[in-house]
Design a protein around this motif. Structure first.
Motif, PDB file in Angstrom:
ATOM      1  N   ALA A   1      10.524  11.278  21.702  1.00 52.42           N
ATOM      2  CA  ALA A   1       9.679  10.719  20.644  1.00 52.42           C
ATOM      3  C   ALA A   1      10.170   9.348  20.199  1.00 52.42           C
ATOM      4  O   ALA A   1       9.369   8.512  19.755  1.00 52.42           O
TER       5      ALA A   1
ATOM      6  N   LYS B   1       3.262  11.640  25.661  1.00 51.38           N
ATOM      7  CA  LYS B   1       2.769  12.890  25.096  1.00 51.38           C
ATOM      8  C   LYS B   1       3.738  13.977  25.531  1.00 51.38           C
ATOM      9  O   LYS B   1       4.093  14.069  26.717  1.00 51.38           O
ATOM     10  N   ILE B   2       4.185  14.805  24.596  1.00 46.80           N
ATOM     11  CA  ILE B   2       5.242  15.773  24.872  1.00 46.80           C
ATOM     12  C   ILE B   2       4.662  17.173  25.065  1.00 46.80           C
ATOM     13  O   ILE B   2       3.941  17.689  24.208  1.00 46.80           O
ATOM     14  N   LEU B   3       4.999  17.773  26.205  1.00 46.85           N
ATOM     15  CA  LEU B   3       4.586  19.136  26.528  1.00 46.85           C
ATOM     16  C   LEU B   3       5.847  19.977  26.665  1.00 46.85           C
ATOM     17  O   LEU B   3       6.718  19.671  27.491  1.00 46.85           O
ATOM     18  N   ILE B   4       5.964  21.017  25.862  1.00 45.31           N
ATOM     19  CA  ILE B   4       7.116  21.915  25.928  1.00 45.31           C
ATOM     20  C   ILE B   4       6.689  23.197  26.630  1.00 45.31           C
ATOM     21  O   ILE B   4       5.722  23.847  26.220  1.00 45.31           O
TER      22      ILE B   4
ATOM     23  N   TYR C   1       3.678  11.002  30.012  1.00 41.99           N
ATOM     24  CA  TYR C   1       3.821  12.391  29.597  1.00 41.99           C
ATOM     25  C   TYR C   1       5.268  12.830  29.811  1.00 41.99           C
ATOM     26  O   TYR C   1       5.929  12.377  30.747  1.00 41.99           O
TER      27      TYR C   1
ATOM     28  N   HIS D   1       3.609  17.785  19.541  1.00 44.28           N
ATOM     29  CA  HIS D   1       3.847  18.274  20.895  1.00 44.28           C
ATOM     30  C   HIS D   1       2.889  19.417  21.182  1.00 44.28           C
ATOM     31  O   HIS D   1       2.292  19.984  20.267  1.00 44.28           O
ATOM     32  N   GLU D   2       2.746  19.724  22.453  1.00 45.40           N
ATOM     33  CA  GLU D   2       1.913  20.846  22.889  1.00 45.40           C
ATOM     34  C   GLU D   2       2.802  21.866  23.576  1.00 45.40           C
ATOM     35  O   GLU D   2       3.709  21.494  24.321  1.00 45.40           O
ATOM     36  N   VAL D   3       2.565  23.139  23.303  1.00 47.14           N
ATOM     37  CA  VAL D   3       3.362  24.198  23.915  1.00 47.14           C
ATOM     38  C   VAL D   3       2.569  24.822  25.060  1.00 47.14           C
ATOM     39  O   VAL D   3       1.407  25.198  24.899  1.00 47.14           O
TER      40      VAL D   3
ATOM     41  N   CYS E   1      10.169  25.574  13.947  1.00 48.22           N
ATOM     42  CA  CYS E   1       9.578  24.297  13.522  1.00 48.22           C
ATOM     43  C   CYS E   1       9.320  24.289  12.016  1.00 48.22           C
ATOM     44  O   CYS E   1       9.520  23.269  11.342  1.00 48.22           O
TER      45      CYS E   1
ATOM     46  N   VAL F   1      13.459  16.862  22.193  1.00 45.24           N
ATOM     47  CA  VAL F   1      12.126  16.360  21.865  1.00 45.24           C
ATOM     48  C   VAL F   1      12.234  15.036  21.110  1.00 45.24           C
ATOM     49  O   VAL F   1      11.486  14.080  21.369  1.00 45.24           O
ATOM     50  N   LYS F   2      13.169  14.958  20.167  1.00 42.64           N
ATOM     51  CA  LYS F   2      13.360  13.731  19.383  1.00 42.64           C
ATOM     52  C   LYS F   2      13.694  12.550  20.280  1.00 42.64           C
ATOM     53  O   LYS F   2      13.219  11.433  20.047  1.00 42.64           O
TER      54      LYS F   2
END
Length: 221
Positions: free
Chosen positions: A41, A48-51, A4, A74-76, A65, A37-38
């Motif tokens: 990725a 798994k990306i959480l912002i 993560y 991603h998830e915010v 976006c 983020v890139k």
């Protein structure tokens, strides 16, 4: 092993002398946060990306976006009053086991190599934080007296700071303390030793206007 990435984007932009939070400023025609983020990725770890964003910024991020056709999954997560609470909110949303990298949104030049090294090191040792050895002479100021420190023993801490999820969940059960300057200090407070992995000089933090100009130059290189 599940990976993560918690990308903490709570900056207000005050020191950038701009009303736009620094994570949304354009860097090579793309918001800083999107570069960050890139980077995750594109890493081999594929976390798994959480912002983590202030609740009031969620709609603005969604519009960005759309505007930039940014489709990386991603998830915010809603941020808290302090960085500590923002990270805790993200950690609390993760279940099971895994390894978590926590990264400043405004370090957009982080390389995939550094990201993967931090994950791999944390898998083996429980935690790993990126840091670079000081290249400058360092002095400690106490009251009106200064004293020289051994710069070979001084490291400048960066992110990612990467930990097993179990360690983070234990550490973030603590109450907030103003002495928590980063995630490593939170984990250290419950008795864990912190492991350093070699960071990168290019992994700069966008804090002042000159930092954005430097990042532009580094990207063009």
């Amino acid at each position: 092993m599940k990976y993560y990435a918690i990308i903490v984007a709570g900056g207000s932009g005050n020191r950038m002398q701009t009303e736009t939070p620094k994570q949304f400023l354009l860097l090579n025609n793309l918001p800083v946060l999107m570069h960050t983020v890139k980077a995750f990725a594109l890493s081999d770890s594929q976390p798994k990306i959480l912002i983590v964003l202030n609740q009031e910024q969620h709609n603005y991020w969604a519009r960005l976006c759309e505007e930039f056709n940014f489709r990386i999954p991603h998830e915010v997560i809603s941020g808290g009053t302090e960085r500590f609470h923002s990270v805790k909110n993200a950690i609390d949303s993760i279940e099971g086991e895994g390894v978590v990298a926590i990264h400043d949104a405004v370090r957009p030049l982080v390389s995939k190599t550094l990201i993967d090294n931090c994950f791999n090191h944390a898998v083996k040792t429980g935690n790993a934080i990126a840091a670079v050895q000081s290249s400058d002479s360092v002095r400690l100021l106490k009251g009106e007296k200064t004293s020289a420190l051994n710069r070979d023993e001084i490291y400048l801490v960066q992110t990612p700071q990467t930990f097993s999820l179990a360690i983070l969940k234990e550490a973030y059960q603590q109450a907030f303390n103003a002495n928590f300057t980063d995630d490593a200090s939170v984990v250290e407070a419950i008795g864990y030793d912190i492991n350093i992995t070699e960071g990168e000089r290019n992994n700069i933090k966008i804090t002042y206007p000159i930092d954005l100009e430097l990042a532009e130059l580094l990207l063009k290189k």
